[in-house]
Design a protein around this motif. Sequence first.
Motif, PDB file in Angstrom:
ATOM      1  N   ALA A   4       3.794  56.934 -77.874  1.00 61.72           N
ATOM      2  CA  ALA A   4       2.773  57.231 -78.878  1.00 61.72           C
ATOM      3  C   ALA A   4       1.947  55.981 -79.170  1.00 61.72           C
ATOM      4  CB  ALA A   4       3.416  57.756 -80.157  1.00 61.72           C
ATOM      5  N   ILE A   5       2.601  54.859 -79.252  1.00 63.96           N
ATOM      6  CA  ILE A   5       1.887  53.603 -79.499  1.00 63.96           C
ATOM      7  C   ILE A   5       1.007  53.244 -78.305  1.00 63.96           C
ATOM      8  CG2 ILE A   5       2.179  51.112 -79.833  1.00 63.96           C
ATOM      9  CD1 ILE A   5       4.767  51.848 -81.446  1.00 63.96           C
ATOM     10  N   LYS A   6       1.593  53.320 -77.098  1.00 62.08           N
ATOM     11  CA  LYS A   6       0.854  52.930 -75.893  1.00 62.08           C
ATOM     12  C   LYS A   6      -0.376  53.800 -75.652  1.00 62.08           C
ATOM     13  CE  LYS A   6       4.165  52.997 -72.728  1.00 62.08           C
ATOM     14  NZ  LYS A   6       4.911  52.785 -71.464  1.00 62.08           N
ATOM     15  N   ASN A  13      -2.545  56.054 -85.837  1.00 61.48           N
ATOM     16  CA  ASN A  13      -1.859  56.992 -86.713  1.00 61.48           C
ATOM     17  C   ASN A  13      -0.795  57.728 -85.919  1.00 61.48           C
ATOM     18  OD1 ASN A  13      -3.518  56.381 -88.919  1.00 61.48           O
ATOM     19  ND2 ASN A  13      -5.064  57.815 -88.215  1.00 61.48           N
ATOM     20  N   ILE A  14       0.453  57.505 -86.289  1.00 57.30           N
ATOM     21  CA  ILE A  14       1.584  58.160 -85.646  1.00 57.30           C
ATOM     22  C   ILE A  14       2.435  58.774 -86.753  1.00 57.30           C
ATOM     23  CG2 ILE A  14       3.650  57.820 -84.241  1.00 57.30           C
ATOM     24  CD1 ILE A  14       2.112  55.440 -82.951  1.00 57.30           C
ATOM     25  N   GLY A  33      -3.882  60.126 -80.279  1.00 58.84           N
ATOM     26  CA  GLY A  33      -4.317  59.337 -79.139  1.00 58.84           C
ATOM     27  C   GLY A  33      -5.152  60.080 -78.130  1.00 58.84           C
ATOM     28  N   ILE A  34      -5.022  59.667 -76.870  1.00 61.03           N
ATOM     29  CA  ILE A  34      -5.908  60.156 -75.807  1.00 61.03           C
ATOM     30  C   ILE A  34      -5.564  61.556 -75.344  1.00 61.03           C
ATOM     31  CG2 ILE A  34      -6.474  57.834 -75.033  1.00 61.03           C
ATOM     32  CD1 ILE A  34      -4.518  58.210 -72.729  1.00 61.03           C
ATOM     33  N   GLY A  35      -4.346  62.020 -75.586  1.00 63.17           N
ATOM     34  CA  GLY A  35      -3.943  63.363 -75.201  1.00 63.17           C
ATOM     35  C   GLY A  35      -3.574  63.478 -73.736  1.00 63.17           C
ATOM     36  N   GLY A  61       4.249  51.854 -66.687  1.00 63.89           N
ATOM     37  CA  GLY A  61       5.531  52.454 -67.014  1.00 63.89           C
ATOM     38  C   GLY A  61       6.233  52.861 -65.745  1.00 63.89           C
ATOM     39  N   THR A  62       7.461  53.355 -65.900  1.00 62.23           N
ATOM     40  CA  THR A  62       8.237  53.773 -64.740  1.00 62.23           C
ATOM     41  C   THR A  62       8.163  55.273 -64.501  1.00 62.23           C
ATOM     42  OG1 THR A  62      10.226  54.081 -66.069  1.00 62.23           O
ATOM     43  CG2 THR A  62       9.896  51.907 -65.039  1.00 62.23           C
ATOM     44  N   GLY A  63       7.739  56.020 -65.509  1.00 60.88           N
ATOM     45  CA  GLY A  63       7.745  57.471 -65.375  1.00 60.88           C
ATOM     46  C   GLY A  63       9.134  58.054 -65.576  1.00 60.88           C
ATOM     47  N   LEU A  64      10.004  57.324 -66.257  1.00 63.05           N
ATOM     48  CA  LEU A  64      11.370  57.799 -66.489  1.00 63.05           C
ATOM     49  C   LEU A  64      11.670  58.146 -67.943  1.00 63.05           C
ATOM     50  CD1 LEU A  64      13.383  55.377 -64.193  1.00 63.05           C
ATOM     51  CD2 LEU A  64      12.960  57.807 -63.842  1.00 63.05           C
TER      52      LEU A  64
END
Length: 98
Positions: A4-6, A13-14, A33-35, A61-64
């Motif tokens: 959510a932050i990234k 806003n989270i 965010g960007i969705g 990221g790793t996608g994990l």
Amino acid sequence: ISNAIKYSGDSRNIYVRLYLKNDSVFTELQDEGIGIAKNNLEKIFHEFYLVENHESGNITGTGLGLTVVKEIVEAHQGKIEVESEIGKGSKFSVILYH
């Protein structure tokens, strides 16, 4: 929360919600965010899958992460759901049944 932050872009806003409904515990994490495009919503839970999106820039990221979350939730007989709209953000819900 890390995702959510990234992926929040300029919006920071989270929202985190935890509530009980019909003997189930709901944990929701929502950002502005960007969705995520609809055609990617199921794929984001696949191992090593990373959404290619010009809005995400140099985010790595790793996608994990979501794969591991889904496996943990399902190991507890729960489920994870996602709602998202490009440019408006995403909401992830973890539902654990009593």
